[in-house]
Scaffold this active site. Sequence first.
Site, short mmCIF file in Angstrom:
data_model
loop_
_atom_site.label_atom_id
_atom_site.label_comp_id
_atom_site.label_asym_id
_atom_site.label_seq_id
_atom_site.Cartn_x
_atom_site.Cartn_y
_atom_site.Cartn_z
CG ASP A 8 -1.74 1.14 1.47
OD1 ASP A 8 -1.63 2.12 0.70
OD2 ASP A 8 -2.55 1.10 2.41
CG ASP A 32 -7.32 10.42 -6.34
OD1 ASP A 32 -6.70 11.10 -5.50
OD2 ASP A 32 -8.05 10.93 -7.23
N GLY A 121 -5.84 0.60 -13.05
CA GLY A 121 -7.01 0.23 -12.27
C GLY A 121 -8.27 0.68 -13.00
N1 AR6 Z 1 -1.41 1.53 -2.94
C1 AR6 Z 1 -0.83 1.21 -4.13
N2 AR6 Z 1 -1.52 0.93 -5.24
C2 AR6 Z 1 -2.87 0.96 -5.16
C3 AR6 Z 1 -3.56 1.28 -3.97
C4 AR6 Z 1 -2.77 1.58 -2.82
N3 AR6 Z 1 -3.31 1.89 -1.64
N4 AR6 Z 1 -4.90 1.21 -4.21
C5 AR6 Z 1 -5.05 0.85 -5.52
N5 AR6 Z 1 -3.82 0.69 -6.09
P1 AR6 Z 1 -6.43 3.27 -9.79
P2 AR6 Z 1 -6.16 4.66 -12.39
C6 AR6 Z 1 -3.45 0.30 -7.46
O1 AR6 Z 1 -7.77 2.76 -10.15
O2 AR6 Z 1 -6.37 3.38 -13.11
C7 AR6 Z 1 -9.44 7.28 -9.32
O3 AR6 Z 1 -10.82 7.38 -9.10
C8 AR6 Z 1 -4.48 -0.40 -8.32
O4 AR6 Z 1 -4.52 -1.78 -7.99
O5 AR6 Z 1 -6.21 3.78 -8.42
O6 AR6 Z 1 -5.00 5.53 -12.82
C9 AR6 Z 1 -8.84 8.60 -9.78
O7 AR6 Z 1 -9.47 9.70 -9.15
C10 AR6 Z 1 -3.90 -0.17 -9.69
O8 AR6 Z 1 -2.87 -1.11 -9.97
O9 AR6 Z 1 -5.96 4.48 -10.79
C11 AR6 Z 1 -9.12 8.59 -11.25
O10 AR6 Z 1 -10.43 8.99 -11.53
C12 AR6 Z 1 -3.24 1.20 -9.58
O11 AR6 Z 1 -3.18 1.49 -8.17
C13 AR6 Z 1 -8.96 7.12 -11.61
O12 AR6 Z 1 -9.21 6.41 -10.40
C14 AR6 Z 1 -4.01 2.31 -10.27
O13 AR6 Z 1 -5.42 2.11 -10.11
C15 AR6 Z 1 -7.56 6.81 -12.07
O14 AR6 Z 1 -7.50 5.47 -12.50
#
Ligand code: AR6
Length: 170
Positions: A8, A32, A121
Site C-alpha cells: 500500500d 487516489d 485500475g
Molecule cells: N497503494 C498502491 N496501489 C494501489 C492502492 C494503494 N493503496 N490502491 C489501488 N492501487 P487506480 P487509475 C493500485 O484505479 O487506473 C481514481 O478514481 C491499483 O490496484 O487507483 O489511474 C482517480 O481519481 C492499480 O494497480 O488508478 C481517477 O479517476 C493502480 O493502483 C482514476 O481512479 C491504479 O489504479 C484513475 O485510475
Amino acid sequence: MIEVIKGDITKVHADAIVNAANSSLLGGGGVDGAIHRAGGPAILEDCRKIRARQGECKTGDAVITTAGNLPAKFVIHTVGPVWNGGSKNEAEKLANCYKHSLELAVENNCDTVAFPNISTGIYGYPKDQAAEIAVRTVTEFLQTHKKPTKVTFVCFDEDSYSIIKSLVHH
Ligand code: AR6
C-alpha cells in the site's frame, strides 16, 4: 536504483509518493481515494489551491502537494490516460506521467520517489503494456539524471508485482 515492492503506497516512507489522480484533482477511488483518506484534508486543500491557480490538470501532467499525515514528504498527483484501445496516444501520455512526476520530484529535491501502477485500475490500461512503459521511462530518467537515487514501484496486486519485477530484473 529501482525497487519493486508489493503493498500500500500510503504506508511508504519516500520523499514523494505519486498519486494516480484525475484532472479535477479533487479525489476519487482507487489509490487516489486511499491517499486522500490516509493523508487527511491538507492534501485536498493544496489541490484546491492548485486548481484555483491553474485549473484542471491535463492528462500526462503532474502537480505537487503536501503529503499531510502520510509518512512521505510530498504527494505528486499525475493524471494517467484512460485506456481507449491504444490508438489515442495512451502510451505517450502514460510515459509523460512518469517523466513529469520525476521532473517535479527533482525540482523539489526528492531523492526517493514511489509510484503506483498508474492507469491500470479504474482507467483500464493493460497491466503488461503499462508496466513496460513505466519501467522503460523510469530507467531512462535514472540513467540521464543524478536524482532521484531510488524509485520504488509499489504494486497493489500480485499480477502487477510479478510483471514489473520481471521487467526490472532484466
Ligand atoms: N497503494 C498502491 N496501489 C494501489 C492502492 C494503494 N493503496 N490502491 C489501488 N492501487 P487506480 P487509475 C493500485 O484505479 O487506473 C481514481 O478514481 C491499483 O490496484 O487507483 O489511474 C482517480 O481519481 C492499480 O494497480 O488508478 C481517477 O479517476 C493502480 O493502483 C482514476 O481512479 C491504479 O489504479 C484513475 O485510475
